[in-house]
Write a protein that holds these residues in place. Structure first.
Motif, PDB file in Angstrom:
ATOM      1  N   ALA A 260       0.862  -1.193   0.000  1.00  0.00           N
ATOM      2  CA  ALA A 260       0.000   0.000   0.000  1.00  0.00           C
ATOM      3  C   ALA A 260       0.887   1.229   0.000  1.00  0.00           C
ATOM      4  O   ALA A 260       1.963   1.230   0.613  1.00  0.00           O
ATOM      5  N   ASP A 290      -1.205  -2.450  -4.288  1.00  0.00           N
ATOM      6  CA  ASP A 290      -2.539  -3.051  -4.197  1.00  0.00           C
ATOM      7  C   ASP A 290      -3.562  -2.010  -3.744  1.00  0.00           C
ATOM      8  O   ASP A 290      -4.720  -2.050  -4.153  1.00  0.00           O
ATOM      9  N   ILE A 291      -3.113  -1.093  -2.882  1.00  0.00           N
ATOM     10  CA  ILE A 291      -3.990  -0.038  -2.368  1.00  0.00           C
ATOM     11  C   ILE A 291      -3.259   1.293  -2.421  1.00  0.00           C
ATOM     12  O   ILE A 291      -2.086   1.386  -2.032  1.00  0.00           O
ATOM     13  N   GLY A 293      -3.844   5.041  -0.888  1.00  0.00           N
ATOM     14  CA  GLY A 293      -4.673   5.756   0.067  1.00  0.00           C
ATOM     15  C   GLY A 293      -4.452   7.250   0.029  1.00  0.00           C
ATOM     16  O   GLY A 293      -3.325   7.732  -0.157  1.00  0.00           O
ATOM     17  N   THR A 321     -11.571   1.187  -8.390  1.00  0.00           N
ATOM     18  CA  THR A 321     -10.412   0.369  -8.712  1.00  0.00           C
ATOM     19  C   THR A 321      -9.879   0.755 -10.085  1.00  0.00           C
ATOM     20  O   THR A 321     -10.612   1.257 -10.941  1.00  0.00           O
ATOM     21  N   THR A 329      -5.754  -2.221  -8.592  1.00  0.00           N
ATOM     22  CA  THR A 329      -5.395  -1.335  -7.476  1.00  0.00           C
ATOM     23  C   THR A 329      -6.651  -0.659  -6.953  1.00  0.00           C
ATOM     24  O   THR A 329      -7.440  -0.110  -7.729  1.00  0.00           O
ATOM     25  N   TRP A 330      -6.824  -0.699  -5.634  1.00  0.00           N
ATOM     26  CA  TRP A 330      -7.946  -0.032  -4.988  1.00  0.00           C
ATOM     27  C   TRP A 330      -7.533   1.382  -4.590  1.00  0.00           C
ATOM     28  O   TRP A 330      -6.449   1.585  -4.036  1.00  0.00           O
ATOM     29  N   LYS A 332      -8.612   4.376  -2.164  1.00  0.00           N
ATOM     30  CA  LYS A 332      -9.497   4.527  -1.014  1.00  0.00           C
ATOM     31  C   LYS A 332      -9.086   5.703  -0.120  1.00  0.00           C
ATOM     32  O   LYS A 332      -7.893   6.005   0.005  1.00  0.00           O
ATOM     33  N   GLU A 560      -7.684  -3.580   5.130  1.00  0.00           N
ATOM     34  CA  GLU A 560      -7.913  -3.620   3.676  1.00  0.00           C
ATOM     35  C   GLU A 560      -6.763  -4.332   2.968  1.00  0.00           C
ATOM     36  O   GLU A 560      -6.973  -5.101   2.034  1.00  0.00           O
ATOM     37  N   LEU A 561      -5.535  -4.069   3.428  1.00  0.00           N
ATOM     38  CA  LEU A 561      -4.374  -4.685   2.785  1.00  0.00           C
ATOM     39  C   LEU A 561      -4.362  -6.203   3.008  1.00  0.00           C
ATOM     40  O   LEU A 561      -4.020  -6.972   2.102  1.00  0.00           O
ATOM     41  N   VAL A 564      -6.369  -8.274   0.548  1.00  0.00           N
ATOM     42  CA  VAL A 564      -5.877  -8.430  -0.824  1.00  0.00           C
ATOM     43  C   VAL A 564      -5.497  -9.882  -1.071  1.00  0.00           C
ATOM     44  O   VAL A 564      -4.774 -10.494  -0.291  1.00  0.00           O
TER      45      VAL A 564
END
Length: 570
Positions: A260, A290-291, A293, A321, A329-330, A332, A560-561, A564
């Motif tokens: 992240a 993956d994320i 933020g 996404t 990739t999210w 957020k 959240e991570l 994944v």
């Protein structure tokens, strides 16, 4: 007949108390309030009545204990603590360590004469992230910048911190002066910083700075990959705009890693970001994570629109996404926070009245305001000084009675614009003081140095108001620290509408920092606000901050991570 009558009387004499005692036990079982067993029934039931009474007391005690336990459990579940986060991370990560990457290190060792001293740098990032590592343990990978940093690490460039009670490992990465000049001062802070902040300072992008930015990102990637060796499916939290390329570099070598990146500053609109000559490379590097933020949904929206304009990818606005080259990739929002309990408890244990604090500088004042900032052109320091001037010029009641204290930390002075800004701030404070000052009073007390939290907290506690007038800010943790410090539920917070925190604190006095008159009026409102209104506003902000503390932020991000799925098929 006599025998029958006797039996009926005996039956009624025994069964009546048994029935009533049975009802009494039922009420007790249902948790209803009951009186003592009837003394007559006790006589008739004999020893059984005594045992029933003892059992009743035991049941009542157990019920009260269960209710208290449930209340405490509910309370602890609504509030995130270091202990709760530690257990949460242990479960979610399966006991695997947490890895954090940032440019700024949490502890700097420097030489003072023949001694080696250790300080915590003035940094919102450090304020936010360090409580998480203290709670969870793990490794923090950062640039070693202190004059004694190399002397204090082991052969693997590691040191356990905090010094007084080690709880995690700090791995230092060494960056040359040439690399730092291009990567940090150049591309990151003369390019990306002004690009992402709408503060009307023109960003500067140089090809040689970009090369250093790439080189340092690769250097950090090597250090991170070394630390990840032996850990299956590691979790890596990358911090801020200094490492936009790092997610892709790590993922390319360790596709099993969960990565992240949290962007601590605003993300501009696509037109503004289009100024950057390497926008494609920046976006591609970030989308290795993956994320991704941000502090606010607004910044998430801007990022998605930028990707849509620049890169060939598939965007899902329902789930926020980005799908690119087979990976997802999210995007957020994770509004960052502080250790509410830690700040609140530290502030409560301190002391110092406004009279005593100002007396050290030969100032006598009835009212005191405070601002705490790095000396940065995005913080609106000149604008707030001019608002102070307007208050004094428009209302003589505050002449000789109101002093504004600015606790200003020098920052990035190797960059010409920052060096110029320090001079501008000093001259503006001097001009306003020369206009209004008297023998025992001046309107602005400008204290330029690196202030520790211990030095700052008494000012938070004693101030009648706190001014946060950022021209543009990702979140701004000064506002949250001020609120956390006010366990007396007094004082007022004046907050720029261009900060992320303004979306969380509607009970602050929200202003446009460019509007000097509006800010000045907010200061007058704060100084005349009743104690009851102060308490109502401050209590509301404190309750929100207590719930949305840094441990809640970390649990959201790590949670959240951890969700994944390796292979990126989300």
């Amino acid at each position: 007949m006599v025998t029958l009558t006797t039996l009926i009387i005996v039956y009624l004499s025994v069964m009546t108390p048994i029935k009533r005692t049975t009802e009494w036990i039922k009420k007790l079982r249902r948790g209803e309030t009951v009186e003592e067993i009837n003394p007559k029934h006790k006589i008739l039931l004999g020893p059984l009545a005594g045992e029933i009474s003892k059992m009743a007391k035991s049941l009542e005690t157990a019920r009260l204990a269960a209710e208290e336990e449930a209340r405490l459990r509910q309370s602890s579940e609504s509030l995130w603590t270091p202990e709760r986060l530690k257990e949460f991370v242990k479960v979610r990560l399966g006991g695997r360590p947490l890895f954090v990457v940032s440019n700024r290190e949490p502890y700097i060792h420097f030489k003072k004469g023949k001694e080696i001293k250790c300080i915590v740098p003035a940094s919102g990032l450090v304020t936010a992230i360090e409580p998480v590592l203290k709670a969870c343990g793990g490794t923090w990978i950062a640039q070693g910048s202190g004059s004694a940093d190399k002397e204090t690490v082991d052969k693997q460039d590691k040191i356990k911190v905090p010094p007084e009670e080690p709880q995690y490992v700090l791995r230092r990465v060494w960056v040359t002066k040439e690399e730092e000049g291009g990567y940090y001062y150049g591309f990151a802070n003369e390019g990306l910083w002004p690009l992402c902040h709408i503060a009307h300072t023109r960003p500067t992008f140089r090809a040689e700075d970009w090369l250093q930015y790439e080189a340092v990102n690769k250097k950090f990637a090597e250090a991170v990959l070394e630390e990840l060796e032996g850990t299956q499916e590691p979790c890596v939290l990358i911090q801020d705009y200094h490492f936009a390329l790092l997610p892709r570099l790590i993922k390319s070598k360790r596709p099993d890693a969960r990565v992240a990146i949290f962007w601590h500053i605003p993300w501009p609109n696509p037109e503004s970001f289009g100024i950057c000559p390497w926008q494609k490379e920046i976006l591609d590097g970030m989308l290795g994570a993956d994320i991704i933020g941000f502090h606010t949904q607004f910044h998430c929206n801007n990022f998605m629109e930028t990707v849509d304009r620049v890169l060939e990818s598939r965007l899902d606005y329902e789930h926020f996404t980005v799908c690119r080259e087979g990976s997802t990739t999210w995007i957020k929002p994770f509004p960052i926070s502080i250790d509410f309990a830690g700040v609140s408890n530290s502030a409560a244990s301190g002391n110092g009245s406004k009279e005593a604090l100002l007396a050290k500088y030969d100032i006598q004042a009835l009212f005191m305001g405070v601002g705490v900032d790095r000396l940065d052109y995005t913080k609106g320091i000149l604008e707030r000084f001019r608002a102070v001037e307007h208050v004094l010029a428009s209302d003589s009641r505050y002449l000789g009675k109101f002093t504004f204290v600015e606790l200003a930390a020098p920052s990035r002075t190797a960059i010409p614009r920052y060096a110029e800004f320090v001079v501008e701030v000093e001259k503006e404070a001097e001009r306003i003081n020369d206009r209004f000052k008297t023998k025992n009073w001046r309107p602005i007390l400008l204290l330029i140095k690196h202030h520790s939290h211990k030095e700052i907290l008494p000012f938070y506690r004693a101030a009648d108001l706190c001014l946060v007038t950022s021209l543009h800010d990702g979140m701004n943790l000064v506002a949250k620290e001020f609120v956390a410090a006010r366990d007396d539920e007094a004082g007022a917070l004046i907050l720029s509408k261009f900060t992320g925190v303004s979306r969380e604190f509607p009970d602050a006095l929200i202003v446009n920092p460019y509007d000097i008159v509006e800010t000045a009026q907010a200061m007058k409102t704060a100084l005349t606000m009743t104690a009851d209104e102060q308490k109502e506003r401050m209590r509301s902000m404190r309750e929100l901050l207590k719930e949305r503390n840094i441990y809640k932020w970390a649990s959201d991000l790590v949670g959240e991570l951890a969700r994944v799925r390796i292979g990126r098929s989300l």
